[in-house]
Design a protein around this motif. Structure first.
Motif, PDB file in Angstrom:
ATOM      1  N   VAL A   1       0.827  -1.206   0.000  1.00  0.00           N
ATOM      2  CA  VAL A   1       0.000   0.000   0.000  1.00  0.00           C
ATOM      3  C   VAL A   1       0.860   1.255   0.000  1.00  0.00           C
ATOM      4  O   VAL A   1       1.778   1.392   0.814  1.00  0.00           O
ATOM      5  CB  VAL A   1      -0.957   0.003   1.215  1.00  0.00           C
ATOM      6  CG1 VAL A   1      -1.585   1.380   1.399  1.00  0.00           C
ATOM      7  CG2 VAL A   1      -2.048  -1.024   0.999  1.00  0.00           C
TER       8      VAL A   1
ATOM      9  N   ASP B   1      -3.664   4.503   1.519  1.00  0.00           N
ATOM     10  CA  ASP B   1      -4.741   3.656   2.013  1.00  0.00           C
ATOM     11  C   ASP B   1      -6.108   4.254   1.678  1.00  0.00           C
ATOM     12  O   ASP B   1      -6.216   5.309   1.039  1.00  0.00           O
ATOM     13  CB  ASP B   1      -4.587   3.408   3.516  1.00  0.00           C
ATOM     14  CG  ASP B   1      -4.713   4.694   4.340  1.00  0.00           C
ATOM     15  OD1 ASP B   1      -5.229   5.712   3.835  1.00  0.00           O
ATOM     16  OD2 ASP B   1      -4.288   4.683   5.511  1.00  0.00           O
TER      17      ASP B   1
ATOM     18  N   ALA C   1      -7.638   0.721  -1.449  1.00  0.00           N
ATOM     19  CA  ALA C   1      -6.309   1.318  -1.324  1.00  0.00           C
ATOM     20  C   ALA C   1      -5.576   1.272  -2.660  1.00  0.00           C
ATOM     21  O   ALA C   1      -5.955   0.528  -3.572  1.00  0.00           O
ATOM     22  CB  ALA C   1      -5.503   0.581  -0.252  1.00  0.00           C
TER      23      ALA C   1
END
Length: 485
Positions: free
Chosen positions: A412, A415, A424
């Motif tokens: 990620v 997010d 995400a």
């Protein structure tokens, strides 16, 4: 006090096992949105789910006080359904008599749909409550017109539109009744005047009814119009899983809305008998069922909008017609029919307390996957999801059940909160983001014998080049695998 018994019974029924089923995908979206600060909630509404934004705002305040356990998330819906049953009984007493109202409220209490949406952290139960409340306030305003009553109706309609845009189709039924009253009087619309009044007798008085109703809609128009404009632009993304409606969808509606084919058939049969028995008094409850269904069906032939749970707010009005049919027999046999409907729905009642997924044959065990990860993870572990943009929300499911204990979401870069979205964003070079990680938990949707083979693109190549599968745990709806470098 005829309304109290159905309300209390509904609260008992919807409260039974309210926390047993783990939150399903839609409830995970509610949790994700409600857990964000208010400015982030506003940004989310600009990206996706604007139509549900006001409900998320309410849930933000509620969860700040009550927490985010399954029971806490669902309790507002249970209270709303109890209120809907109570107000259904009261509306029935106004329109059809105390016995019809009582039986309608009791029938609503035992329907599987009442438990289904009374145990779901989504806006359908509050919208059902507001639909019945707005209709009750309309009846009161037409029978005893005062600005205070019209103001109450205006507030209820505005709240209804803010919580559930599709429920605005109920206004077609309200419009029909108002037009009949304005043109021919209360009795023609099946609304008997109160004993101390005759209703609007002169043409000018009847025209005033129409103008008051139109003025009462102004707050809703002002508040809901911006929401409609934003939601319209999100429809392609929000409802990309919905297809155009077909005739067989209309035939399947009773069972889908009632959450039981058998009970849905009983409800429709009783409602038809009640409509035949009532004559003109069936105008309001009958229109409140048929017009929203027909309008959504007509729209659904051109635009993908037909989702049966969107019509749950019509069920109390079908219950009113069914209550009128049962009121034509002695109380004991009528209660026996209500009890029979409850018994016929018991298998569905039990099933929905196991899972809220639809169909119930395809549950997703987020909690089971979370337990596996929690029991076997080590410091420094990472976690990877595939596909990342799935409506199953595997990452939200693990975040809900593991919280701060979940492994680092290594891919990620932004997010859900940062993106103002429900999904995400991941890094463009997965191999670089995975550098320095020795153990990866891979969570993929579906049951996979070889989870690595199910990961496409550069992410799959990076995992297959650097890691091997150490162990696989298939769970309903998901597969979790431990990969080691």
């Amino acid at each position: 006090m005829v309304w109290a018994i159905p309300g209390l019974l509904t609260l008992v029924v919807t409260g039974a096992g309210i926390g047993h089923a783990q939150p399903w995908r839609d409830e995970l979206a509610t949790w994700s949105a409600a857990s964000r600060p208010v400015p982030d909630l506003a940004r989310l509404a600009g990206t996706i789910d604007a139509a549900t934004g006001p409900y998320y705002l309410l849930m933000h305040g509620w969860t700040a006080l009550a927490g985010t356990s399954p029971t806490a998330l669902r309790l507002p819906s249970a209270l709303a359904m109890a209120g809907a049953a109570a107000l259904t009984a009261r509306l029935g007493a106004r329109l059809l008599g105390a016995r019809a109202g009582l039986l309608a409220g009791l029938l609503l209490a035992v329907l599987p749909a009442t438990s289904r949406y009374g145990q779901e952290a989504r806006p359908y139960a509050p919208a059902t409550l507001l639909a019945v409340l707005a209709t009750l306030l309309l009846v009161d305003a037409l029978r005893r017109p005062t600005w205070r009553r019209w103001a109450g109706y205006a507030l209820a309609v505005a709240a209804l539109g803010l919580l559930h845009l599709i429920a605005f189709t109920l206004l077609a039924a309200h419009a029909l009744v108002v037009l009949v009253v304005a043109g021919r009087g209360l009795s023609a619309a099946g609304l008997d005047p109160p004993p101390d009044r005759t209703g609007p007798a002169t043409p000018a008085a009847r025209a005033g009814v129409l103008w008051r109703w139109l003025v009462a809609l102004l707050p809703a128009a002002v508040l809901v119009a911006p929401l409609v404009l934003v939601a319209r632009g999100q429809r392609g993304r929000q409802l990309d899983w919905v297809r155009l409606v077909r005739v067989d969808d209309l035939a399947a509606l009773p069972g889908a809305v009632a959450q039981s084919g058998v009970v849905g058939g009983v409800l429709v049969g009783l409602a038809a008998l009640g409509a035949a028995r009532l004559g003109r008094r069936a105008l309001l409850p009958g229109a409140a069922v048929l017009l929203p269904v027909l309008l959504l069906f007509a729209a659904g032939t051109a635009v993908p909008l037909w989702v049966t749970r969107y019509l749950i707010f019509t069920v109390p009005f079908a219950g009113l017609l069914a209550g009128a049919a049962l009121a034509g027999v002695r109380l004991a046999p009528a209660l026996a029919v209500v009890t029979l409907a409850g018994l016929l729905g018991l298998p569905d009642q039990a099933a929905l307390r196991r899972t809220h997924e639809w169909p119930r044959t395809a549950p997703v065990d987020y909690a089971g996957v979370a337990r596996i990860v929690a029991d076997h993870q080590q410091p420094g572990d990472a976690i990877v999801y595939s596909p990342r943009n799935s409506w199953l929300f595997p990452d939200l499911g693990l975040a809900y059940h593991l919280g701060a204990r979940r492994p680092r979401d290594v891919l990620v870069v932004r997010d859900q909160r940062q993106r103002a979205d429900l999904w995400a964003a991941e890094c463009d070079r997965p191999a670089e983001c995975l550098a320095g990680v020795d153990r990866v938990w891979l969570v993929v949707t579906g049951r996979r014998a070889d989870p690595l083979a199910a990961v496409p693109g550069a992410k799959g190549d990076a995992l297959r080049d650097a890691f091997t599968v150490r162990q696989v745990w298939p769970r309903p709806g998901l597969t979790v695998a431990l990969l080691t470098r």
